[in-house]
Design a protein around this motif. Structure first.
Motif, PDB file in Angstrom:
ATOM      1  N   ARG A 124       7.107  82.051   2.756  1.00 24.85           N
ATOM      2  CA  ARG A 124       7.536  82.273   1.380  1.00 24.85           C
ATOM      3  C   ARG A 124       7.860  80.962   0.665  1.00 24.85           C
ATOM      4  O   ARG A 124       8.916  80.784   0.064  1.00 24.85           O
ATOM      5  CB  ARG A 124       8.764  83.189   1.349  1.00 24.85           C
ATOM      6  N   GLU A 127      10.525  81.531  -4.940  1.00 22.81           N
ATOM      7  CA  GLU A 127      11.350  82.301  -5.863  1.00 22.81           C
ATOM      8  C   GLU A 127      12.006  81.391  -6.897  1.00 22.81           C
ATOM      9  O   GLU A 127      11.971  81.662  -8.098  1.00 22.81           O
ATOM     10  CB  GLU A 127      12.439  83.070  -5.096  1.00 22.81           C
ATOM     11  N   THR A 128      12.610  80.297  -6.434  1.00 23.69           N
ATOM     12  CA  THR A 128      13.326  79.397  -7.339  1.00 23.69           C
ATOM     13  C   THR A 128      12.474  78.250  -7.848  1.00 23.69           C
ATOM     14  O   THR A 128      12.808  77.604  -8.839  1.00 23.69           O
ATOM     15  CB  THR A 128      14.562  78.812  -6.636  1.00 23.69           C
ATOM     16  N   THR A 155       2.660  85.796  -7.743  1.00 24.45           N
ATOM     17  CA  THR A 155       3.164  87.102  -7.294  1.00 24.45           C
ATOM     18  C   THR A 155       2.228  87.816  -6.330  1.00 24.45           C
ATOM     19  O   THR A 155       2.586  88.861  -5.801  1.00 24.45           O
ATOM     20  CB  THR A 155       3.397  88.029  -8.506  1.00 24.45           C
TER      21      THR A 155
END
Length: 305
Positions: free
Chosen positions: A44, A66-67, A99
């Motif tokens: 990830r 994510e960040t 995504t």
């Protein structure tokens, strides 16, 4: 499945600085550019590596998907900071970006040395925009800034006339002078920061409207020049005008006063490549004698030449 993207490098032949205020700029895409390869991974994260033209690793970092911040806490590294900003802007412009997979392994590779000024930043921005399916001009606006002519070169495989705007005006043109075997690009052995050059212009610029009209005329005439002597006269006139508007000294006057033919600064004055004219033997002998050894013929560097 791996995705691969490629963007052309660039050279700005006319309109440096004043392109920011609406002048018609004549620019050339180069045969050398930058590659970006993207491979989905299960981790990830975005594992980013960058290689120079010799295959040497010059940058690496890992970003949380994510960040979009550095996992290794390299937040103060200027390259990491810039990549974080670019990725976040791309994500904002296209919420579907990043995504579809858990993570990615991203690799960039330049065809030219990083200090050549052929567009290591613009080719990165355009490649990232292609990957993210967003407008590269938006990424440019929120990162390095500038007129955007370099982004246009990244996407066009022919000479262009460029004018800023929303959207900018970009026109592919023909430029195939019969004297192009007497055109050479010489590297100044130093790098120019484009943001510093823009700042200098904004500080000193004067009479920009009048200058723009004169530069536009020169650009138009230069594209029609049927002899090298006419071409030389036009680029000398261009140098004098830009020197006046930016309070700088033309490079020929400053460093090469004994050069017999014409010399023109390209892009931000003070570094990167210059355009010089003359026979191959004379150009090589002159600049080699002064320890300028990176000399590239027009036909060897310009796309479509």
């Amino acid at each position: 499945m791996m995705q691969s993207f490629y963007s052309n490098g660039k050279l700005l032949i006319t309109g440096e600085y004043v392109v920011l205020d609406g002048a018609n700029a004549f620019a050339l895409p180069t045969k050398l550019g930058q590659h970006l390869d993207v491979e989905p991974i299960t981790d990830r994260n975005i594992i980013w590596t960058s290689f120079d033209e010799k295959g040497n690793l010059w940058f690496q970092d890992t970003f949380n998907i994510e960040t979009l911040t550095s996992v290794a806490n390299n937040s103060e590294d200027p390259v990491s900071k810039q990549l974080t900003a670019l990725l976040k802007t791309a994500k904002k412009e296209n919420p579907d970006f990043l995504t579809h997979h858990s993570g990615y392994k991203v690799s960039t590779r330049l065809d030219f040395p990083r200090d050549w000024g052929l567009g290591s930043s613009s080719t990165l921005i355009n490649n990232l925009a292609l990957w993210a399916n967003v407008n590269p001009m938006t990424l440019l606006l929120h990162s390095f800034g500038g007129s955007g002519y370099d982004i246009a070169c990244a996407r066009h495989n022919a000479p262009i006339l460029y004018q800023v705007g929303d959207p900018p005006k970009i026109k592919e043109i023909s430029f195939n002078p019969r004297f192009k075997d007497e055109l050479f690009f010489v590297h100044r052995n130093k790098k120019q920061n484009s943001r510093d050059a823009i700042s200098t212009y904004k500080q000193y610029k004067t009479n920009s409207e009048i200058i723009i009209q004169k530069i536009n005329r020169i650009t138009s005439q230069l594209l029609k020049a049927d002899s090298r002597l006419i071409f030389d006269a036009l680029i000398i006139e261009h140098e004098i005008l830009i020197a006046h508007v930016t309070n700088q000294t033309p490079i020929k006057n400053d460093l090469f006063p004994d050069f017999d033919n014409a010399i023109k600064s390209l892009g931000g004055w003070g570094g990167d490549f210059i355009l010089v004219t003359g026979t191959k033997a004379y150009v090589y002998d002159y600049f080699n004698s002064k320890n300028y050894n990176t000399i590239i013929a027009y036909n060897d560097l310009i796309l479509g030449a």
